[in-house]
Design an enzyme around this catalytic site. Sequence first.
Site, PDB file in Angstrom:
ATOM      1  N   CYS A  81       0.845  -1.199   0.000  1.00 15.67           N
ATOM      2  CA  CYS A  81       0.000   0.000   0.000  1.00 15.67           C
ATOM      3  C   CYS A  81       0.882   1.253   0.000  1.00 15.67           C
ATOM      4  O   CYS A  81       1.651   1.471  -0.928  1.00 15.67           O
ATOM      5  CB  CYS A  81      -0.981  -0.041   1.166  1.00 15.67           C
ATOM      6  SG  CYS A  81      -2.353   1.141   0.961  1.00 15.67           S
ATOM      7  N   HIS A 182      -4.571  -3.960  -0.480  1.00 17.23           N
ATOM      8  CA  HIS A 182      -4.330  -4.464   0.872  1.00 17.23           C
ATOM      9  C   HIS A 182      -4.470  -5.986   0.880  1.00 17.23           C
ATOM     10  O   HIS A 182      -5.596  -6.495   0.935  1.00 17.23           O
ATOM     11  CB  HIS A 182      -5.336  -3.863   1.856  1.00 17.23           C
ATOM     12  CG  HIS A 182      -5.094  -2.431   2.188  1.00 17.23           C
ATOM     13  ND1 HIS A 182      -4.260  -2.036   3.207  1.00 17.23           N
ATOM     14  CD2 HIS A 182      -5.583  -1.294   1.631  1.00 17.23           C
ATOM     15  CE1 HIS A 182      -4.240  -0.717   3.276  1.00 17.23           C
ATOM     16  NE2 HIS A 182      -5.025  -0.247   2.324  1.00 17.23           N
ATOM     17  N   GLU A 184      -3.908  -7.997   3.256  1.00 18.56           N
ATOM     18  CA  GLU A 184      -4.441  -8.444   4.550  1.00 18.56           C
ATOM     19  C   GLU A 184      -5.949  -8.243   4.651  1.00 18.56           C
ATOM     20  O   GLU A 184      -6.598  -8.835   5.519  1.00 18.56           O
ATOM     21  CB  GLU A 184      -3.732  -7.714   5.697  1.00 18.56           C
ATOM     22  CG  GLU A 184      -4.174  -6.294   5.957  1.00 18.56           C
ATOM     23  CD  GLU A 184      -3.631  -5.259   4.975  1.00 18.56           C
ATOM     24  OE1 GLU A 184      -3.888  -4.060   5.178  1.00 18.56           O
ATOM     25  OE2 GLU A 184      -2.956  -5.658   4.000  1.00 18.56           O
TER      26      GLU A 184
END
Length: 204
Positions: A81, A182, A184
């Site tokens: 990011c 992202h 995650e």
Amino acid sequence: MPDIKIINYGSGNTGSLVAAFRRIGVNLTTVRTADEILTADLLVLPGVGSAKTALSSLGLTHLAESLHQRNKMSRPILGICLGAQMLHQYLHEAELSGLGWIPGEVRAFDRAPFFNNGWCHIEWEAFMETGLTRGLKSTDTFYFNHQYFLPSDNGAKTVAIAEIPHVPALCLRDHLCGIQFHPEKSQAQGAIVLRNVIFDHYGL
């Protein structure tokens, strides 16, 4: 298992990334010394929020010099990011130089959607050429949340967001890998990309 370290400099979602790596069976640990930056098999540079705050926070740590040394050694570095944006020469959001390892300037969207927040596809053919698609499908989507975007046509291999073709979803240059979305927050497919970066791209 490979020795993978993450830099915690106060501007990254470290806890969420540690959990994401654990989902693929990798123990991600926080850098505690400058020597660990140089010796880790893979170094992860996270980043969320303000680019100016992130760059300033990183510059205030005792780790910045070792980061540049690791880059000169061509040791694997993964930016995620804002961390991916910081790999580049200049960030317009912060009006500051980035780490300068990849040419180009990180600029704001100057046309719709102006802010990319949500789930997007990645241009599949170019994505396949990176070798990062093992276990993925062309219909898979990934979670993005950014107002500034990575440059392209700068000597790095970039793969665009399918819905916004001029905006890279990721970039690859030698030992450097930058992921704009992202992983995650991208559920199983995000974890698969992390796995493929570690084992397929870097061969760890």
